[in-house]
Scaffold this active site. Structure first.
Site, PDB file in Angstrom:
ATOM      1  N   HIS A  96      78.934  27.396  27.376  1.00 36.33           N
ATOM      2  CA  HIS A  96      77.864  27.610  28.353  1.00 36.33           C
ATOM      3  C   HIS A  96      77.411  26.276  28.947  1.00 36.33           C
ATOM      4  CE1 HIS A  96      77.905  31.761  27.273  1.00 36.33           C
ATOM      5  NE2 HIS A  96      77.445  31.536  26.059  1.00 36.33           N
ATOM      6  N   ASP A 131      83.319  36.052  26.626  1.00 38.02           N
ATOM      7  CA  ASP A 131      82.095  36.097  25.836  1.00 38.02           C
ATOM      8  C   ASP A 131      81.720  37.508  25.406  1.00 38.02           C
ATOM      9  OD1 ASP A 131      79.705  35.507  24.620  1.00 38.02           O
ATOM     10  OD2 ASP A 131      78.804  34.505  26.322  1.00 38.02           O
ATOM     11  N   GLN A 183      81.250  42.715  20.583  1.00 37.61           N
ATOM     12  CA  GLN A 183      80.362  43.052  21.691  1.00 37.61           C
ATOM     13  C   GLN A 183      81.058  43.874  22.774  1.00 37.61           C
ATOM     14  OE1 GLN A 183      78.208  39.556  23.051  1.00 37.61           O
ATOM     15  NE2 GLN A 183      77.660  38.990  20.953  1.00 37.61           N
TER      16      GLN A 183
END
Length: 457
Positions: free
Chosen positions: A271, A322, A64
């Site tokens: 999270h 993340d 990502q």
């Protein structure tokens, strides 16, 4: 012992706080062997002013990094985590193994420059774009490990179990085909990756979420996993997930996990944004790590972790980048605290009796939580741990003439300059003068990769 395996620090952050005139010694394998305090400087010895342990990035999706900054365009309707996820899926379908390694190497080199010396890679991009496994089933995971080894990053590789699209075992969507795995396939991947285990590489596992893996699968997987390996899971990130869990099972995600799994210190609950007081107490009681990813949670509009209540309950927590909209440990910690200040309209939220310096409390707490989540001997300047540490720039104006008890406060809460000058992993200098030692090659490969990916859009 060779001379290169020692360093004299005028100030070093040890487990019990800052100490002066500290000699660090490590062996040729990169493990710290001795920490001498009140030492005398020897002629010709390497001297640094400020040395502190490197941080663990406990939650990473390396691929990502290549899409960071590319999703900040408002759509026709309300944007959310779920609209971002659809874009992420389309991006994930295009990445080749070679591109995966180039992206991960660039990311990890940046993480090193900004204070992370270990990473927990929550890896679910397993299959080829057509949904079949590569001839080498572990191809994509091995590429990520190779990237970590290329740049000198310690890594805990976490192959992800990803079987369903949502609760009630809904079948995967077509755009999730690269993620598809069952328990046997994940155990096979873990077996394939065992040969990489070392002092710098650990192999654990990650059931993606209670949406993507059911209770029975997770129980089976954990039972078959070798003892003491890390187990990570996404949980309660979004209210839609909480509502879906309640509708499907009658329980909230964390409640369901605690009631069906033997959650303990091996677990990292990533999270855990939307919690009841009972769930906060339950996570803390079981000794699991809460994996907080503030910059991504802010970017995606997830919400706020219940940090003050978790601290009061004695909970263990750490930080992760993340989706890699930021690669900075300092920014992650800064906004962990600032988010709580905005939420509560108070200052200096993360403090405890006996440690009123917020920066010191947060840095040390995240060192502890990150090390536990990685299941590696990291996060402390002490014998037997890895020689992973940061050297701060003693010529930077923000650090001039500071007493040691204010050093972390300035480091974390003063300005946006990166005051990390050098970074060592397993005793080897991987960043010097703020630049990765192989940055030219890493950047060249990443730029080529990005040209290829952007040409597809």
């Amino acid at each position: 012992m060779s001379a290169k395996c020692t360093m004299f620090a005028r100030h070093a952050l040890l487990p019990n706080g800052w100490a002066s005139n500290v000699r660090l010694s490590w062996d040729d394998g990169g493990a710290l062997t001795q920490i001498e305090t009140g030492a005398q400087l020897q002629t010709g010895e390497r001297v640094e002013s400020y040395v502190l342990p490197g941080m663990t990035n406990l939650h990473s999706h390396a691929f990502q990094r290549a899409m960071a900054g590319m999703t900040e365009l408002a759509g026709e309707g309300p944007d959310s985590f779920w609209t971002w996820r659809d874009l992420m899926y389309r991006f994930a379908l295009a990445i080749t193994p070679e591109q995966m390694q180039a992206i991960a190497a660039q990311l990890y080199s940046e993480c090193l420059r900004y204070g992370y010396t270990s990473v927990c890679e929550f890896h679910y991009l397993h299959r080829a774009p057509d949904g079949s496994f590569y001839g080498n089933r572990a191809e994509m995971a091995e590429r990520v490990i190779a990237a970590a080894q290329e740049v000198g990053m310690g890594i805990s590789m976490l192959p992800v179990l990803y079987s369903f699209a949502d609760f009630k075992d809904q079948p995967l969507r077509h755009d999730q085909r690269r993620f598809s795995t069952n328990v046997d396939e994940i155990l096979g991947l873990i077996s394939d990756l065992e040969k990489y285990r070392s002092a710098k590489v650990e192999i654990g596992v990650a059931p993606h979420s209670l949406r993507a893996a059911n209770v029975k699968q997770i129980q089976e997987l954990v039972k078959a996993l070798p003892k003491q390996r890390p187990i990570h899971i996404h949980i309660a990130e979004q209210m839609r997930e909480v509502e879906a869990s309640l509708s499907a099972t009658g329980q909230r995600p964390v409640e369901l996990l605690l009631n069906t799994q033997e959650v303990d210190q091996r677990w990292c609950l990533v999270h855990a944004t939307h919690l009841t007081s009972q769930e906060v107490q339950g996570i803390a009681k079981q000794g699991a790590v809460a994996g907080i990813c503030t910059t991504t949670e802010g970017n995606l509009g997830d919400g706020f972790f219940e940090l003050p209540e978790f601290i009061e309950a004695g909970g263990v927590f750490g930080i992760g980048s993340d989706s890699h909209v930021s690669q900075s440990a300092v920014e992650e910690i800064r906004w962990l605290e600032y988010g709580q200040r905005l939420r509560s309209q108070k200052r200096n939220v993360a403090s405890v009796k006996g440690q009123r310096h917020v920066a010191d409390f947060l840095w040390n707490a995240c060192l502890q939580g990150g090390a536990q989540a990685a299941a590696r001997a990291v996060g402390g300047l002490q014998a037997g741990y890895r020689a992973d540490f940061l050297v701060l720039d003693d010529e930077h104006p923000n650090l001039q003439d500071l007493p040691s008890d204010l050093l972390l406060s300035s480091f974390i809460f003063s300005g946006n300059d990166n005051v990390i000058r050098d970074v060592y992993v397993s005793g080897e200098a991987v960043v010097q003068q703020g630049r990765h030692v192989h940055q030219d090659r890493i950047s060249k490969n990443f730029k080529r990769c990005m040209r290829e990916l952007r040409s597809l859009s």
